[in-house]
Design a protein around this motif. Sequence first.
Motif, PDB file in Angstrom:
ATOM      1  N   ALA A   8       2.108 -10.090  -2.036  1.00  0.00           N
ATOM      2  CA  ALA A   8       1.292  -9.103  -1.291  1.00  0.00           C
ATOM      3  C   ALA A   8       0.863  -7.967  -2.214  1.00  0.00           C
ATOM      4  O   ALA A   8       0.069  -7.109  -1.816  1.00  0.00           O
ATOM      5  CB  ALA A   8       2.096  -8.555  -0.118  1.00  0.00           C
ATOM      6  N   GLY A   9       1.418  -7.923  -3.429  1.00  0.00           N
ATOM      7  CA  GLY A   9       1.009  -6.895  -4.388  1.00  0.00           C
ATOM      8  C   GLY A   9       2.041  -5.818  -4.654  1.00  0.00           C
ATOM      9  O   GLY A   9       1.798  -4.890  -5.419  1.00  0.00           O
ATOM     10  N   SER A  10       3.224  -5.903  -4.030  1.00  0.00           N
ATOM     11  CA  SER A  10       4.271  -4.909  -4.340  1.00  0.00           C
ATOM     12  C   SER A  10       4.664  -5.071  -5.805  1.00  0.00           C
ATOM     13  O   SER A  10       4.943  -6.185  -6.268  1.00  0.00           O
ATOM     14  CB  SER A  10       5.499  -5.115  -3.439  1.00  0.00           C
ATOM     15  N   LYS A  11       4.681  -3.945  -6.536  1.00  0.00           N
ATOM     16  CA  LYS A  11       4.913  -4.001  -7.988  1.00  0.00           C
ATOM     17  C   LYS A  11       6.401  -4.129  -8.323  1.00  0.00           C
ATOM     18  O   LYS A  11       6.816  -4.851  -9.216  1.00  0.00           O
ATOM     19  CB  LYS A  11       4.369  -2.724  -8.664  1.00  0.00           C
ATOM     20  N   THR A  64       2.587  -4.902  12.981  1.00  0.00           N
ATOM     21  CA  THR A  64       1.811  -3.914  13.750  1.00  0.00           C
ATOM     22  C   THR A  64       2.268  -2.501  13.380  1.00  0.00           C
ATOM     23  O   THR A  64       1.466  -1.607  13.115  1.00  0.00           O
ATOM     24  CB  THR A  64       2.042  -4.142  15.267  1.00  0.00           C
ATOM     25  N   ILE A  65       3.584  -2.311  13.334  1.00  0.00           N
ATOM     26  CA  ILE A  65       4.138  -0.963  13.134  1.00  0.00           C
ATOM     27  C   ILE A  65       3.919  -0.467  11.698  1.00  0.00           C
ATOM     28  O   ILE A  65       3.512   0.676  11.477  1.00  0.00           O
ATOM     29  CB  ILE A  65       5.631  -0.943  13.508  1.00  0.00           C
ATOM     30  N   LEU A  66       4.162  -1.314  10.701  1.00  0.00           N
ATOM     31  CA  LEU A  66       4.058  -0.828   9.305  1.00  0.00           C
ATOM     32  C   LEU A  66       2.636  -0.372   8.966  1.00  0.00           C
ATOM     33  O   LEU A  66       2.466   0.707   8.392  1.00  0.00           O
ATOM     34  CB  LEU A  66       4.564  -1.896   8.337  1.00  0.00           C
ATOM     35  N   PRO A  67       1.588  -1.133   9.333  1.00  0.00           N
ATOM     36  CA  PRO A  67       0.236  -0.620   9.059  1.00  0.00           C
ATOM     37  C   PRO A  67      -0.029   0.725   9.748  1.00  0.00           C
ATOM     38  O   PRO A  67      -0.718   1.590   9.210  1.00  0.00           O
ATOM     39  CB  PRO A  67      -0.683  -1.726   9.605  1.00  0.00           C
ATOM     40  N   GLU A  68       0.605   0.933  10.932  1.00  0.00           N
ATOM     41  CA  GLU A  68       0.418   2.218  11.635  1.00  0.00           C
ATOM     42  C   GLU A  68       1.041   3.352  10.803  1.00  0.00           C
ATOM     43  O   GLU A  68       0.450   4.413  10.606  1.00  0.00           O
ATOM     44  CB  GLU A  68       1.118   2.121  13.001  1.00  0.00           C
ATOM     45  N   GLU A 105       0.855  -1.211   0.000  1.00  0.00           N
ATOM     46  CA  GLU A 105       0.000   0.000   0.000  1.00  0.00           C
ATOM     47  C   GLU A 105       0.883   1.250   0.000  1.00  0.00           C
ATOM     48  O   GLU A 105       0.638   2.219  -0.722  1.00  0.00           O
ATOM     49  CB  GLU A 105      -0.914  -0.018   1.232  1.00  0.00           C
ATOM     50  N   LEU A 106       1.954   1.201   0.773  1.00  0.00           N
ATOM     51  CA  LEU A 106       2.857   2.363   0.883  1.00  0.00           C
ATOM     52  C   LEU A 106       3.398   2.743  -0.497  1.00  0.00           C
ATOM     53  O   LEU A 106       3.532   3.930  -0.826  1.00  0.00           O
ATOM     54  CB  LEU A 106       4.010   2.003   1.824  1.00  0.00           C
ATOM     55  N   GLU A 107       3.656   1.732  -1.319  1.00  0.00           N
ATOM     56  CA  GLU A 107       4.203   1.962  -2.671  1.00  0.00           C
ATOM     57  C   GLU A 107       3.265   2.880  -3.472  1.00  0.00           C
ATOM     58  O   GLU A 107       3.695   3.674  -4.294  1.00  0.00           O
ATOM     59  CB  GLU A 107       4.325   0.603  -3.370  1.00  0.00           C
ATOM     60  N   ARG A 108       1.964   2.794  -3.139  1.00  0.00           N
ATOM     61  CA  ARG A 108       0.981   3.599  -3.888  1.00  0.00           C
ATOM     62  C   ARG A 108       0.909   5.029  -3.358  1.00  0.00           C
ATOM     63  O   ARG A 108       0.493   5.947  -4.043  1.00  0.00           O
ATOM     64  CB  ARG A 108      -0.407   2.925  -3.810  1.00  0.00           C
TER      65      ARG A 108
END
Length: 249
Positions: free
Chosen positions: A108-111, A232-236, A86-89
């Motif tokens: 996981a969808g990382s391009k 836990t940390i990355l989604p935050e 998601e962060l990549e987007r």
Amino acid sequence: MVSHRLKHILRQASSMCVLTGAGISAESGVPTFRGKDGLWKKFKPEELANFDAFIRNPELVWEWYSYRKRLIDNVRPGAGHTALAELERFVPRFTLVTQNVDNLHQRAGSKRVLELHGNIERSYCIACGSDANEEHLNRTEGVPRCERCGGLVRPAVVWFGELLPHDVFNEAEEAARWCDVFLCVGTSAVVYPAAALPATAKHAGAYVVEVNMERTDISHYVDESLIGLAGTILPELVGILREEKEKIA
Ligand code: BV8
Ligand code: ZN
């Protein structure tokens, strides 16, 4: 708890480089290397993850990689992998660099994933270099042989004493040099030259953040150490940017 300073820096970042290690896959059930139940506890890296060991005892090395391939076939990407996809987007210039060979970032969808140490789901012949057919290989008991020339087939991973793929490492170094924020996630940072990337980023002026369950060899120089689970940390961290994007939208 993410500091106000880091929240501000994340919101301002236009380029980010993330380096991941085995820790980000631990929550998916993939054993790490140096942890208490790590892979290296049972085996010594020099006995398995190097070319001489492979030539000396291809059966043992393939037994180890087949075990890991089967294990990886039966796990799923975790919240940490998904957060980075998601962060990549969200981040204009985003580079994901991994030391892992488990293909979980891609699943996981990382391009765009820079694989410094290769990928366990690919194999090739050491004699003629041709890529092995994974279907055929997964049906083979023992040491797979090349369908073209009968040569020994090896996993397409980088073993100790082997050079990392030149162009991949150069691209990773470039990203570390130019990023505003460098995230180092789930790595003991003891394997070089991958472990030099956070220092390259720091030296070039990036804000370096470590996400790990414990302090590591780089903790003394990073700008922030976030101690806890990557899942836990990355989604935050991603939530901070998602909120920001929704505010602007
Ligand atoms: C090279 C293969 C040029 C694929 C791997 C002396 C000093 C310095 C360097 C060297 C030296 N002697 C030789 C070297 C070079 C050597 C090296 O660095 N050795 C080290 C160990 C001393 N490097 C090389 O050989 C590299 N090539 O340099 O070429 C050259 C040529 C000839 C001679 C010399 C040099 C090649 C390195 C690649 C080796 N291949 N794997 C495979 O089978 O997987 S390395 C292996 O370690 C994996 O790839 C892995 O990615 C990598 C790093 O491990 P980590 O990912 O960090 O995993 P680890 O278990 O260690 O840590 C997990 C972390 O996660 C922990 O901190 C834990 O706290 C944390 N964690 C756990 N759970 C969580 C978590 N964090 C957050 N959330 C959680 N839930
Ligand atoms: Zn061949």
